[in-house]
Design a protein around this motif. Structure first.
Motif, mmCIF file in Angstrom:
data_model
loop_
_atom_site.group_PDB
_atom_site.id
_atom_site.type_symbol
_atom_site.label_atom_id
_atom_site.label_comp_id
_atom_site.label_asym_id
_atom_site.label_seq_id
_atom_site.Cartn_x
_atom_site.Cartn_y
_atom_site.Cartn_z
ATOM 1 N N UNK A 119 0.791 -1.232 0.000
ATOM 2 C CA UNK A 119 0.000 0.000 0.000
ATOM 3 C C UNK A 119 0.817 1.272 0.000
ATOM 4 N N UNK A 120 2.138 1.152 0.118
ATOM 5 C CA UNK A 120 3.015 2.329 0.098
ATOM 6 C C UNK A 120 4.110 2.120 -0.943
ATOM 7 N N UNK A 121 3.765 2.400 -2.185
ATOM 8 C CA UNK A 121 4.757 2.264 -3.251
ATOM 9 C C UNK A 121 4.818 0.880 -3.852
ATOM 10 N N UNK A 122 4.014 -0.048 -3.355
ATOM 11 C CA UNK A 122 3.978 -1.389 -3.946
ATOM 12 C C UNK A 122 3.107 -1.341 -5.202
ATOM 13 N N UNK A 123 3.472 -2.102 -6.215
ATOM 14 C CA UNK A 123 2.749 -2.057 -7.476
ATOM 15 C C UNK A 123 1.585 -3.037 -7.480
ATOM 16 N N UNK A 124 0.612 -2.758 -8.333
ATOM 17 C CA UNK A 124 -0.513 -3.665 -8.475
ATOM 18 C C UNK A 124 -0.077 -4.999 -9.044
ATOM 19 N N UNK A 125 0.880 -4.973 -9.980
ATOM 20 C CA UNK A 125 1.369 -6.210 -10.588
ATOM 21 C C UNK A 125 2.020 -7.114 -9.551
#
Length: 234
Positions: free
Chosen positions: A133-139
């Protein structure tokens, strides 16, 4: 009798939200989810730093009441392919938690103890939960979770999109059966997170005053310990 779980005392985003509420009927489409994940991908591509104030509240499912609360400030920064996290927890639970180079370090100055947890071969799983949720990508999120779009919801005055994540790993499910994220669709960052455990206990994390791209304090990712600190490696 209230129960507590030491897991929640050293990591934020095992780092540890509210009961799942019944939602009004809505017709979610694949494009709804794709839009949110695309925004997270966009944010992740240019993510460098983030900081926010937090409130972490743990809940006991047996008595259905709060069993602990911590407040403080959290920091993230991207170094190459690695995202580091540091949390400064306010008194009376004064504590500094740092996740960097595959290790979680938790320093309690009042007790003079430093707990070190080596992620080892599970480093990627640790990072997923601690920075989700903090800079993590959806992929990347789709690699570790089955993701369901659960509608829109206002959180503390912020319009958010609610995502329900079920871990794909059976080992992870032994600790967390579901993760719920409330994502601000404007910036792809979560303002609230809920981690649910198999026994029904859960932790609600609320984030406010979120700042992206700000320069973090220079030494926030470095622990300052005394010469008499007792180091315990797990």
């Amino acid at each position: 009798m209230k129960r507590s779980d030491s897991r929640w005392r050293f990591a934020p985003g095992l780092l540890l939200y509210a009961l799942v509420l019944a939602l009004p009927a809505f017709a979610a489409t694949d494009s709804d989810l794709e839009k949110v994940l695309a925004k997270m991908d966009e944010t992740a591509a240019k993510f460098r730093t983030a900081q926010a104030k937090f409130t972490w509240t743990t809940f006991n499912s047996v008595v259905n009441e709060e069993s602990g609360r911590q407040t403080g400030k959290i920091y993230f920064q991207r170094n190459g392919n690695e995202t580091e996290m540091a949390a400064i927890i306010d008194p009376p639970d004064a504590q500094q938690v740092v996740f960097s180079h595959g290790k979680i370090q938790s320093y309690k100055s009042r007790m003079g103890t430093l707990d070190v947890y080596d992620a080892g071969t599970h480093r990627e799983e640790f990072e997923t939960f601690l920075v989700i949720g903090f800079g993590s990508s959806g992929k990347d999120m789709l690699k570790s979770f089955d993701v369901n779009y659960a509608g829109e919801e206002k959180v503390d005055g912020v319009d958010t999109v609610k995502l329900e994540l079920v871990p794909k790993s059976d080992k992870v499910k032994q600790y967390f059966t579901k993760v719920i994220l409330w994502i601000n669709p404007q910036n792809g960052i979560s303002v609230q997170q809920q981690f649910l455990q198999p026994n029904g206990d859960y932790r609600l994390a609320k984030y406010s005053d979120i700042q992206l791209g700000q320069k973090n304090p220079g030494k926030v990712f470095q622990l300052k310990t005394s010469g008499n600190t007792k180091v315990v490696t797990h």
